[in-house]
Enzyme design. Structure first.
Site, PDB file in Angstrom:
ATOM      1  N   THR A 129      56.031  11.133   0.612  1.00  0.00           N
ATOM      2  CA  THR A 129      54.858  10.267   0.748  1.00  0.00           C
ATOM      3  C   THR A 129      54.698   9.446  -0.515  1.00  0.00           C
ATOM      4  O   THR A 129      54.666  10.026  -1.614  1.00  0.00           O
ATOM      5  CB  THR A 129      53.558  11.066   1.012  1.00  0.00           C
ATOM      6  OG1 THR A 129      52.463  10.395   0.391  1.00  0.00           O
ATOM      7  CG2 THR A 129      53.600  12.470   0.452  1.00  0.00           C
ATOM      8  N   ARG A 158      54.389   8.719  14.771  1.00  0.00           N
ATOM      9  CA  ARG A 158      53.257   9.648  14.829  1.00  0.00           C
ATOM     10  C   ARG A 158      53.189  10.138  16.268  1.00  0.00           C
ATOM     11  O   ARG A 158      53.624   9.449  17.185  1.00  0.00           O
ATOM     12  CB  ARG A 158      51.985   8.946  14.380  1.00  0.00           C
ATOM     13  CG  ARG A 158      52.071   8.571  12.894  1.00  0.00           C
ATOM     14  CD  ARG A 158      50.740   8.297  12.272  1.00  0.00           C
ATOM     15  NE  ARG A 158      50.771   8.431  10.825  1.00  0.00           N
ATOM     16  CZ  ARG A 158      51.075   7.441   9.979  1.00  0.00           C
ATOM     17  NH1 ARG A 158      51.339   6.237  10.427  1.00  0.00           N
ATOM     18  NH2 ARG A 158      51.079   7.660   8.679  1.00  0.00           N
ATOM     19  N   GLY A 168      54.032   8.712   8.040  1.00  0.00           N
ATOM     20  CA  GLY A 168      54.242   7.457   7.306  1.00  0.00           C
ATOM     21  C   GLY A 168      55.590   7.500   6.605  1.00  0.00           C
ATOM     22  O   GLY A 168      55.976   8.531   6.071  1.00  0.00           O
ATOM     23  N   ARG A 182      45.327   6.292  -0.442  1.00  0.00           N
ATOM     24  CA  ARG A 182      44.073   6.416   0.315  1.00  0.00           C
ATOM     25  C   ARG A 182      43.157   7.465  -0.317  1.00  0.00           C
ATOM     26  O   ARG A 182      41.987   7.230  -0.533  1.00  0.00           O
ATOM     27  CB  ARG A 182      44.390   6.760   1.769  1.00  0.00           C
ATOM     28  CG  ARG A 182      43.463   6.039   2.726  1.00  0.00           C
ATOM     29  CD  ARG A 182      43.881   6.206   4.162  1.00  0.00           C
ATOM     30  NE  ARG A 182      45.123   5.543   4.473  1.00  0.00           N
ATOM     31  CZ  ARG A 182      46.097   6.071   5.221  1.00  0.00           C
ATOM     32  NH1 ARG A 182      45.976   7.274   5.725  1.00  0.00           N
ATOM     33  NH2 ARG A 182      47.181   5.396   5.489  1.00  0.00           N
ATOM     34  N   ASP A 191      52.169   8.002  -1.540  1.00  0.00           N
ATOM     35  CA  ASP A 191      50.858   8.248  -2.170  1.00  0.00           C
ATOM     36  C   ASP A 191      50.896   9.436  -3.141  1.00  0.00           C
ATOM     37  O   ASP A 191      49.990   9.607  -3.935  1.00  0.00           O
ATOM     38  CB  ASP A 191      49.793   8.544  -1.101  1.00  0.00           C
ATOM     39  CG  ASP A 191      49.375   7.302  -0.341  1.00  0.00           C
ATOM     40  OD1 ASP A 191      49.933   6.224  -0.627  1.00  0.00           O
ATOM     41  OD2 ASP A 191      48.501   7.401   0.538  1.00  0.00           O
ATOM     42  N   ASP A 214      51.473  15.507   4.626  1.00  0.00           N
ATOM     43  CA  ASP A 214      50.717  16.720   4.969  1.00  0.00           C
ATOM     44  C   ASP A 214      50.506  16.876   6.478  1.00  0.00           C
ATOM     45  O   ASP A 214      50.503  18.004   6.983  1.00  0.00           O
ATOM     46  CB  ASP A 214      49.398  16.804   4.193  1.00  0.00           C
ATOM     47  CG  ASP A 214      48.496  15.627   4.419  1.00  0.00           C
ATOM     48  OD1 ASP A 214      48.976  14.600   4.932  1.00  0.00           O
ATOM     49  OD2 ASP A 214      47.299  15.725   4.087  1.00  0.00           O
ATOM     50  N   ASP A 239      50.404  12.572  -2.497  1.00  0.00           N
ATOM     51  CA  ASP A 239      49.125  13.254  -2.281  1.00  0.00           C
ATOM     52  C   ASP A 239      49.254  14.647  -1.677  1.00  0.00           C
ATOM     53  O   ASP A 239      48.288  15.166  -1.131  1.00  0.00           O
ATOM     54  CB  ASP A 239      48.214  12.374  -1.386  1.00  0.00           C
ATOM     55  CG  ASP A 239      48.813  12.109  -0.020  1.00  0.00           C
ATOM     56  OD1 ASP A 239      49.970  12.521   0.227  1.00  0.00           O
ATOM     57  OD2 ASP A 239      48.138  11.486   0.812  1.00  0.00           O
TER      58      ASP A 239
HETATM   59  P1  ADP Z   1      52.044  12.327   7.377  1.00  0.00           P
HETATM   60  O1  ADP Z   1      53.050  13.391   7.685  1.00  0.00           O
HETATM   61  O2  ADP Z   1      52.661  11.147   6.688  1.00  0.00           O
HETATM   62  O3  ADP Z   1      50.822  12.883   6.684  1.00  0.00           O
HETATM   63  P2  ADP Z   1      50.502  12.106   9.849  1.00  0.00           P
HETATM   64  O4  ADP Z   1      49.259  12.665   9.265  1.00  0.00           O
HETATM   65  O5  ADP Z   1      50.391  10.926  10.735  1.00  0.00           O
HETATM   66  O6  ADP Z   1      51.582  11.690   8.757  1.00  0.00           O
HETATM   67  O7  ADP Z   1      51.203  13.296  10.662  1.00  0.00           O
HETATM   68  C1  ADP Z   1      52.454  13.095  11.295  1.00  0.00           C
HETATM   69  C2  ADP Z   1      52.492  13.840  12.589  1.00  0.00           C
HETATM   70  O8  ADP Z   1      52.378  15.256  12.342  1.00  0.00           O
HETATM   71  C3  ADP Z   1      51.368  13.541  13.557  1.00  0.00           C
HETATM   72  O9  ADP Z   1      51.583  12.363  14.294  1.00  0.00           O
HETATM   73  C4  ADP Z   1      51.410  14.770  14.455  1.00  0.00           C
HETATM   74  O10 ADP Z   1      52.458  14.653  15.363  1.00  0.00           O
HETATM   75  C5  ADP Z   1      51.756  15.885  13.459  1.00  0.00           C
HETATM   76  N1  ADP Z   1      50.516  16.571  13.043  1.00  0.00           N
HETATM   77  C6  ADP Z   1      49.563  16.110  12.206  1.00  0.00           C
HETATM   78  N2  ADP Z   1      48.540  16.987  12.102  1.00  0.00           N
HETATM   79  C7  ADP Z   1      48.846  18.029  12.900  1.00  0.00           C
HETATM   80  C8  ADP Z   1      48.190  19.267  13.246  1.00  0.00           C
HETATM   81  N3  ADP Z   1      47.003  19.593  12.736  1.00  0.00           N
HETATM   82  N4  ADP Z   1      48.809  20.099  14.105  1.00  0.00           N
HETATM   83  C9  ADP Z   1      50.013  19.781  14.609  1.00  0.00           C
HETATM   84  N5  ADP Z   1      50.668  18.646  14.354  1.00  0.00           N
HETATM   85  C10 ADP Z   1      50.115  17.766  13.510  1.00  0.00           C
END
Ligand code: ADP
Length: 319
Positions: free
Chosen positions: A125, A72, A11, A171, A127, A103, A129
């Protein structure tokens, strides 16, 4: 270390550009080559990788969004895809990767670190968080956007003697709501960390009306549930003219605040230093105004919870 790369992922937050600028400039200052990866992990897999120069990050410190774009990438959850990503980075002779994101993005960077590609995280982020830092970049800017909106809504709430339910982002972590509740003088805030007590909320609004208050502002984190339904319940039970405003994605954009720009610059600079010091698999953060770092594993143990003392303060001051 001679060559590093940077990407923005997940995000977006209004501060990704300022952090990117700091990473690129600090890397070049330290004599490193620095590459920008477009569209997060998705762009890495497609080899959308370009060399960054001092001028590549000129004139972006005040801009929202991210010049590298963000995305993503569901495929990245597969180990073989991550192994391919490491191969691609090695093909470009990249020795370390700085990931600006939340995260989820940290999880990706942790996995790459385990595969021998040193990763560092910069918390971005709105948020707020992620653990390992009191503040993530983007939070202060989003909060200021929310306050500006609340101030405007307060004007119309007052003119029409209305009750407003304002939904803000958050969230799992209610930080935006808690801070906005205090800074925006709300009656009360509803956050995901605390079970919602609609009766107590209604009691507060009624008490305000009984002492002559004609308008009320209730801040609700998106993680709490349906703000429209909360507004309907208030209207049905109290009979007050109640409106609901969902601020939505406006909170993700805009020119970053000075506080956020300074934080992003400090984080970006420290992230490069950590790579140069050989300290990998860490996220940078700020605690008591000191720049700190924490292992990804610890930062990922749980979501950061909001500061509940601010919710209490909001309630106390809106007595
Ligand atoms: P944010 O970084 O804002 O929390 P996301 O949760 O959508 O956003 O995570 C961003 C990207 O990080 C995901 O689209 C994926 O490519 C990668 N990612 C998320 N979780 C994992 C995981 N458990 N293992 C490897 N890559 C991950």
């Amino acid at each position: 270390m001679k060559r590093i790369a940077v990407l923005t992922s997940g995000g977006d937050a209004p501060l990704m550009n300022a952090a990117l600028r700091a990473v690129v400039r600090k890397a070049i200052y330290n004599g490193l080559d620095v590459y920008g990866i477009m569209y997060g992990y998705a762009g890495l897999l497609k080899k959308e990788i370009k060399k960054m120069e001092l001028g590549s990050v000129g004139d972006i410190i005040h801009r929202g969004g991210t010049k590298l774009y963000t995305a993503r990438c569901q495929e990245f959850l597969q180990p073989e895809v991550r192994a391919k990503a490491v191969e691609i980075l090695k093909e470009y002779a990249i020795e370390g990767l700085i990931v600006i994101g939340g995260d989820g993005s940290y999880r990706g960077a942790l996995e790459l670190t385990k595969l021998g590609m040193p990763g560092i995280g910069i918390p971005a982020t709105i948020d707020n968080d992620v653990l390992g830092t009191e503040f993530s970049i983007g939070f202060d800017t989003a909060l200021n956007t929310v306050i500006e909106a609340i101030d405007k809504i307060r004007d119309t709430a007052m003119s029409h003697e209305r009750t407003y339910v304002i939904e803000v982002m958050g969230r799992d972590c209610g930080d935006i709501a808690q801070w906005a509740g205090v800074a925006g003088g709300a009656e009360t805030v509803l956050v995901p960390e605390k079970p919602i007590d609609i009766n107590a909320t209604i009691e507060r609004i009624k008490r305000g009306h009984e002492r002559g208050k004609k308008h009320s502002i209730i801040i609700v984190s998106e993680g709490v549930g349906n703000a429209v339904e909360i507004g309907r319940q208030i209207k049905d039970i109290c009979g007050y003219d109640t409106r609901v405003t969902i601020l939505g994605h406006v909170q993700r954009g805009g020119s970053p605040t000075a506080t956020d720009r300074v934080l992003a610059s400090r984080f970006g600079s420290r992230a490069v230093e950590l790579l140069c010091e050989g300290k990998f698999g860490h996220t940078v953060g700020i605690i008591k105004n000191e720049i700190v770092d924490m292992e990804f594993e610890n930062a990922l143990k749980m979501k950061k919870l909001s500061n509940s003392s601010l919710a209490e303060l909001c309630d106390e001051l809106a007595i």
